[in-house]
Design an enzyme around this catalytic site. Structure first.
Site, PDB file in Angstrom:
ATOM      1  CG  ASN A  67     -22.624   2.150  -2.478  1.00  0.00           C
ATOM      2  OD1 ASN A  67     -22.902   1.900  -3.651  1.00  0.00           O
ATOM      3  ND2 ASN A  67     -22.339   3.370  -2.060  1.00  0.00           N
ATOM      4  CG  ASP A  98     -27.840  15.772  -7.087  1.00  0.00           C
ATOM      5  OD1 ASP A  98     -27.191  15.012  -6.324  1.00  0.00           O
ATOM      6  OD2 ASP A  98     -28.775  15.376  -7.817  1.00  0.00           O
ATOM      7  CG  ASP A 150      -2.065   0.935   1.145  1.00  0.00           C
ATOM      8  OD1 ASP A 150      -3.215   0.448   1.120  1.00  0.00           O
ATOM      9  OD2 ASP A 150      -1.840   2.175   1.093  1.00  0.00           O
ATOM     10  CB  ILE A 166      -0.059  -0.462  -7.705  1.00  0.00           C
ATOM     11  CG1 ILE A 166      -1.059   0.701  -7.871  1.00  0.00           C
ATOM     12  CG2 ILE A 166      -0.363  -1.291  -6.471  1.00  0.00           C
ATOM     13  CD1 ILE A 166      -2.472   0.250  -8.202  1.00  0.00           C
ATOM     14  CG  ASN A 217     -28.089   8.441  -0.989  1.00  0.00           C
ATOM     15  OD1 ASN A 217     -27.713   7.278  -0.906  1.00  0.00           O
ATOM     16  ND2 ASN A 217     -27.799   9.214  -2.030  1.00  0.00           N
ATOM     17  CB  THR A 265     -17.164  -0.560  -8.167  1.00  0.00           C
ATOM     18  OG1 THR A 265     -18.372   0.119  -7.843  1.00  0.00           O
ATOM     19  CG2 THR A 265     -16.512   0.161  -9.341  1.00  0.00           C
ATOM     20  CG  ASP A 266     -22.553  -1.279  -7.652  1.00  0.00           C
ATOM     21  OD1 ASP A 266     -21.695  -0.386  -7.475  1.00  0.00           O
ATOM     22  OD2 ASP A 266     -23.583  -1.373  -6.952  1.00  0.00           O
ATOM     23  CD  GLU A 267     -19.893   4.152  -7.858  1.00  0.00           C
ATOM     24  OE1 GLU A 267     -19.458   5.085  -8.564  1.00  0.00           O
ATOM     25  OE2 GLU A 267     -19.998   4.239  -6.624  1.00  0.00           O
ATOM     26  NE  ARG A 304     -24.748   5.455  -5.013  1.00  0.00           N
ATOM     27  CZ  ARG A 304     -25.412   6.155  -5.932  1.00  0.00           C
ATOM     28  NH1 ARG A 304     -26.670   5.840  -6.249  1.00  0.00           N
ATOM     29  NH2 ARG A 304     -24.838   7.194  -6.538  1.00  0.00           N
ATOM     30  CE1 TYR A 340     -13.526   4.102  -7.699  1.00  0.00           C
ATOM     31  CE2 TYR A 340     -15.919   4.056  -7.951  1.00  0.00           C
ATOM     32  CZ  TYR A 340     -14.746   3.460  -7.508  1.00  0.00           C
ATOM     33  OH  TYR A 340     -14.799   2.236  -6.878  1.00  0.00           O
ATOM     34  CE  LYS A 347     -12.257  -0.314  -9.204  1.00  0.00           C
ATOM     35  NZ  LYS A 347     -11.088  -0.867  -8.429  1.00  0.00           N
TER      36      LYS A 347
HETATM   37  P1  NAD Z   1      -9.999   3.111   0.107  1.00  0.00           P
HETATM   38  O1  NAD Z   1      -9.916   4.418  -0.588  1.00  0.00           O
HETATM   39  O2  NAD Z   1     -10.495   3.024   1.494  1.00  0.00           O
HETATM   40  O3  NAD Z   1      -8.542   2.418   0.114  1.00  0.00           O
HETATM   41  C1  NAD Z   1      -7.692   2.439  -0.990  1.00  0.00           C
HETATM   42  C2  NAD Z   1      -6.294   1.999  -0.535  1.00  0.00           C
HETATM   43  O4  NAD Z   1      -5.452   1.974  -1.698  1.00  0.00           O
HETATM   44  C3  NAD Z   1      -5.649   2.945   0.472  1.00  0.00           C
HETATM   45  O5  NAD Z   1      -5.077   2.218   1.533  1.00  0.00           O
HETATM   46  C4  NAD Z   1      -4.582   3.667  -0.342  1.00  0.00           C
HETATM   47  O6  NAD Z   1      -3.466   4.063   0.429  1.00  0.00           O
HETATM   48  C5  NAD Z   1      -4.225   2.601  -1.372  1.00  0.00           C
HETATM   49  N1  NAD Z   1      -3.635   3.171  -2.591  1.00  0.00           N
HETATM   50  C6  NAD Z   1      -4.113   4.218  -3.331  1.00  0.00           C
HETATM   51  N2  NAD Z   1      -3.296   4.466  -4.358  1.00  0.00           N
HETATM   52  C7  NAD Z   1      -2.295   3.535  -4.305  1.00  0.00           C
HETATM   53  C8  NAD Z   1      -1.159   3.281  -5.115  1.00  0.00           C
HETATM   54  N3  NAD Z   1      -0.866   4.020  -6.193  1.00  0.00           N
HETATM   55  N4  NAD Z   1      -0.353   2.251  -4.771  1.00  0.00           N
HETATM   56  C9  NAD Z   1      -0.619   1.494  -3.679  1.00  0.00           C
HETATM   57  N5  NAD Z   1      -1.678   1.709  -2.875  1.00  0.00           N
HETATM   58  C10 NAD Z   1      -2.510   2.726  -3.179  1.00  0.00           C
HETATM   59  O7  NAD Z   1     -10.847   2.179  -0.855  1.00  0.00           O
HETATM   60  P2  NAD Z   1     -11.918   1.052  -0.519  1.00  0.00           P
HETATM   61  O8  NAD Z   1     -13.221   1.668  -0.296  1.00  0.00           O
HETATM   62  O9  NAD Z   1     -11.348   0.142   0.493  1.00  0.00           O
HETATM   63  O10 NAD Z   1     -11.984   0.307  -1.926  1.00  0.00           O
HETATM   64  C11 NAD Z   1     -11.078  -0.738  -2.229  1.00  0.00           C
HETATM   65  C12 NAD Z   1     -11.374  -1.277  -3.614  1.00  0.00           C
HETATM   66  O11 NAD Z   1     -12.707  -1.769  -3.675  1.00  0.00           O
HETATM   67  C13 NAD Z   1     -11.265  -0.211  -4.712  1.00  0.00           C
HETATM   68  O12 NAD Z   1     -10.653  -0.798  -5.832  1.00  0.00           O
HETATM   69  C14 NAD Z   1     -12.707   0.164  -5.010  1.00  0.00           C
HETATM   70  O13 NAD Z   1     -12.855   0.564  -6.338  1.00  0.00           O
HETATM   71  C15 NAD Z   1     -13.416  -1.150  -4.748  1.00  0.00           C
HETATM   72  N6  NAD Z   1     -14.820  -1.054  -4.306  1.00  0.00           N
HETATM   73  C16 NAD Z   1     -15.181  -0.225  -3.281  1.00  0.00           C
HETATM   74  C17 NAD Z   1     -16.512  -0.199  -2.832  1.00  0.00           C
HETATM   75  C18 NAD Z   1     -16.929   0.672  -1.666  1.00  0.00           C
HETATM   76  O14 NAD Z   1     -18.124   0.767  -1.392  1.00  0.00           O
HETATM   77  N7  NAD Z   1     -16.034   1.323  -0.944  1.00  0.00           N
HETATM   78  C19 NAD Z   1     -17.463  -0.982  -3.453  1.00  0.00           C
HETATM   79  C20 NAD Z   1     -17.076  -1.800  -4.525  1.00  0.00           C
HETATM   80  C21 NAD Z   1     -15.746  -1.831  -4.913  1.00  0.00           C
HETATM   81  O1  TDX Z   2     -21.975  13.891   1.680  1.00  0.00           O
HETATM   82  C1  TDX Z   2     -22.553  13.065   0.957  1.00  0.00           C
HETATM   83  N1  TDX Z   2     -23.892  13.214   0.730  1.00  0.00           N
HETATM   84  C2  TDX Z   2     -24.603  12.375  -0.071  1.00  0.00           C
HETATM   85  O2  TDX Z   2     -25.812  12.551  -0.260  1.00  0.00           O
HETATM   86  C3  TDX Z   2     -21.868  11.958   0.353  1.00  0.00           C
HETATM   87  C4  TDX Z   2     -20.404  11.744   0.563  1.00  0.00           C
HETATM   88  C5  TDX Z   2     -22.603  11.105  -0.449  1.00  0.00           C
HETATM   89  N2  TDX Z   2     -23.923  11.319  -0.675  1.00  0.00           N
HETATM   90  C6  TDX Z   2     -24.668  10.381  -1.547  1.00  0.00           C
HETATM   91  C7  TDX Z   2     -24.018  10.124  -2.887  1.00  0.00           C
HETATM   92  C8  TDX Z   2     -24.387   8.682  -3.170  1.00  0.00           C
HETATM   93  O3  TDX Z   2     -25.661   8.622  -3.808  1.00  0.00           O
HETATM   94  O4  TDX Z   2     -24.676   9.123  -0.874  1.00  0.00           O
HETATM   95  C9  TDX Z   2     -24.493   8.035  -1.788  1.00  0.00           C
HETATM   96  C10 TDX Z   2     -23.268   7.263  -1.395  1.00  0.00           C
HETATM   97  O5  TDX Z   2     -22.141   8.083  -1.640  1.00  0.00           O
HETATM   98  P1  TDX Z   2     -20.644   7.590  -1.343  1.00  0.00           P
HETATM   99  O6  TDX Z   2     -20.565   7.090   0.055  1.00  0.00           O
HETATM  100  O7  TDX Z   2     -19.711   8.661  -1.788  1.00  0.00           O
HETATM  101  O8  TDX Z   2     -20.547   6.294  -2.289  1.00  0.00           O
HETATM  102  P2  TDX Z   2     -20.769   6.104  -3.868  1.00  0.00           P
HETATM  103  O9  TDX Z   2     -20.529   7.356  -4.616  1.00  0.00           O
HETATM  104  O10 TDX Z   2     -22.085   5.416  -4.064  1.00  0.00           O
HETATM  105  O11 TDX Z   2     -19.544   5.092  -4.187  1.00  0.00           O
HETATM  106  C11 TDX Z   2     -19.191   4.031  -3.259  1.00  0.00           C
HETATM  107  O12 TDX Z   2     -19.712   2.797  -3.672  1.00  0.00           O
HETATM  108  C12 TDX Z   2     -19.158   2.194  -4.801  1.00  0.00           C
HETATM  109  C13 TDX Z   2     -17.676   3.934  -3.108  1.00  0.00           C
HETATM  110  O13 TDX Z   2     -17.149   5.175  -2.704  1.00  0.00           O
HETATM  111  C14 TDX Z   2     -17.027   3.449  -4.372  1.00  0.00           C
HETATM  112  O14 TDX Z   2     -15.632   3.284  -4.183  1.00  0.00           O
HETATM  113  C15 TDX Z   2     -17.643   2.144  -4.752  1.00  0.00           C
HETATM  114  O15 TDX Z   2     -17.135   1.693  -5.991  1.00  0.00           O
END
Ligand code: NAD
Ligand code: TDX
Length: 340
Positions: free
Chosen positions: A184, A277, A36, A63, A254, A128-130, A219, A155, A159
């Site tokens: 999510n 928004d 990381d 990476i 939300n 991700t589903d996005e 979501r 984003y 992906k």
């Molecule tokens: P996060 O942002 O919490 O963590 C990302 C990690 O990657 C961090 O520890 C950061 O330091 C590291 N990182 C960033 N750039 C890097 C680099 N160049 N080299 C090495 N390490 C690096 O993310 P998360 O929410 O844990 O998501 C992890 C994965 O899952 C992502 O690929 C994201 O697209 C995917 N994902 C997230 C969600 C969600 O809801 N959070 C849902 C579906 C998929």
């Molecule tokens: O302050 C806020 N207010 C708000 O209404 C934030 C931060 C978000 N939102 C809304 C936007 C989205 O509809 O809430 C929903 C969730 O937002 P996020 O937590 O930012 O997630 P989202 O944009 O859906 O993306 C997340 O899920 C898919 C992760 O961040 C991604 O990494 C993952 O791929």
């Protein structure tokens, strides 16, 4: 069972961090390497319980650093690569897309080249589903693995690009890969820029919670531990070249999410503030997880049990999120939410 070497990228972040703890504890006969860069989203304090374990090693690296990554793979000859490392926040990608391409696209390609070079047993790409874009509000429609890729944010476009590279390395070079596309996540160690931890931390501090637009966007929420179990299953049983959607049918608007948290914490809906928004805000995500269920996966949390566990965790682990919201995060919050 023979010893295996597992490289987890992004294991200092939210999902990767939970996954590292999950497999370090579950598989003492696997050697887990957590690689990381420790960006703003990564921290190692979460791994205090495992850092002394014999089967855990941390490597600080980028990476996208091709020379370092190729040398590392040649030296360690990893069996499995579980690739989480990414820039993950949609709002940040709207403000500054460049780093999303560098890390999510170029970084993934470097890891694919290194995996090809040493012939890994499996490369699991955590997506991700996005990447599927958005659904309308018809509750009978879901994302399946056959849904066309139509990302709407920088984003999700980054992906989707990395997903296509992973697919191409399978088709062209025969690299054994799987792609998982999860909905999510929420749970312990979720960085407080995302909706659920942002809401919990602000409600606990009696601060306003910014809700984008009318709060009706939907979501599909999954507890992070259920996501970790899905990746464990795909890593061991996934058919090479296949995509697996991950989700537990927990659709909420939300506004419903924010109101649930406010109610659980016995606070008032007056804390809700509707704000401008998000640009290109996807209306609805919802996953059809049938293919993964057929592989043997079943979530253990419902949204109600998962959110209660998560709120309890944030109450019990204030020092973890307080050190974040009192750091550089303050500047991020001010710039992102100018009216709150
Ligand atoms: P996060 O942002 O919490 O963590 C990302 C990690 O990657 C961090 O520890 C950061 O330091 C590291 N990182 C960033 N750039 C890097 C680099 N160049 N080299 C090495 N390490 C690096 O993310 P998360 O929410 O844990 O998501 C992890 C994965 O899952 C992502 O690929 C994201 O697209 C995917 N994902 C997230 C969600 C969600 O809801 N959070 C849902 C579906 C998929
Ligand atoms: O302050 C806020 N207010 C708000 O209404 C934030 C931060 C978000 N939102 C809304 C936007 C989205 O509809 O809430 C929903 C969730 O937002 P996020 O937590 O930012 O997630 P989202 O944009 O859906 O993306 C997340 O899920 C898919 C992760 O961040 C991604 O990494 C993952 O791929």
């Amino acid at each position: 069972m023979a010893r295996k070497k597992i490289l987890v990228t992004g294991g200092a972040g939210f999902i990767g961090g939970n996954f590292v703890q999950f497999i370090v504890n579950k598989y003492p006969n696997y050697d887990i390497y957590n690689l990381d860069l420790l960006t703003y989203a990564g921290d190692l304090t979460k791994h205090k319980q495992i850092e002394e374990k014999k089967n855990y090693t941390f490597i600080k690296a980028d990476i996208s650093d091709r020379k370092f990554i190729i040398e590392l793979f040649k030296k360690e000859e990893f069996d499995y690569v579980i690739h989480f490392a990414a820039e993950s926040h949609v709002d940040r990608s709207i403000k500054d897309p460049g780093i999303f391409i560098e890390t999510n696209v170029t970084g993934t390609q470097v890891l694919l080249d290194a995996s090809k070079e040493v012939g890994v047993t499996k490369f699991v790409h955590v997506s991700t589903d996005e990447v599927y874009g958005e659904l309308d509000f018809d509750p009978s429609t879901f994302f399946t693995e056959e849904t066309p890729i139509q990302p709407n944010s920088p984003y999700s476009a980054s992906k989707a690009s990395s997903d296509l590279l992973v697919r191409a390395y399978h088709e062209t070079y025969g690299l054994p890969v799987n792609i998982t596309r999860c909905s999510n996540n929420y749970g312990p160690y979720h960085f407080p820029e995302k909706l659920i931890p942002l809401t919990i931390s602000r409600v606990l501090n009696d601060q306003k919670v910014p809700v984008y637009g009318d709060g009706k966007n939907i979501r599909d929420w999954l507890h992070v531990i259920d996501h970790c179990a899905a990746i464990d299953l795909v890593m061991h049983k996934g058919e090479n070249g296949e995509v697996y959607n991950v989700g537990g049918h927990n659709e909420r608007t939300n506004l419903e999410v924010v109101q649930t948290i406010i109610k659980e914490l016995d606070k008032s809906d007056d804390l809700i503030e509707f704000v401008k928004d998000r640009l290109g805000h996807d209306k609805r995500y919802a996953i059809d997880p049938t293919k993964l269920e057929e592989l043997g996966w079943e979530p253990i949390y419902t949204f109600d049990t998962g959110i209660a566990q998560t709120i309890r965790w944030y109450l019990d682990n204030k020092e973890w999120w307080e050190q974040i919201i009192n750091g550089d995060y303050r500047d991020y919050f001010k710039a992102q939410y100018t009216t709150v």
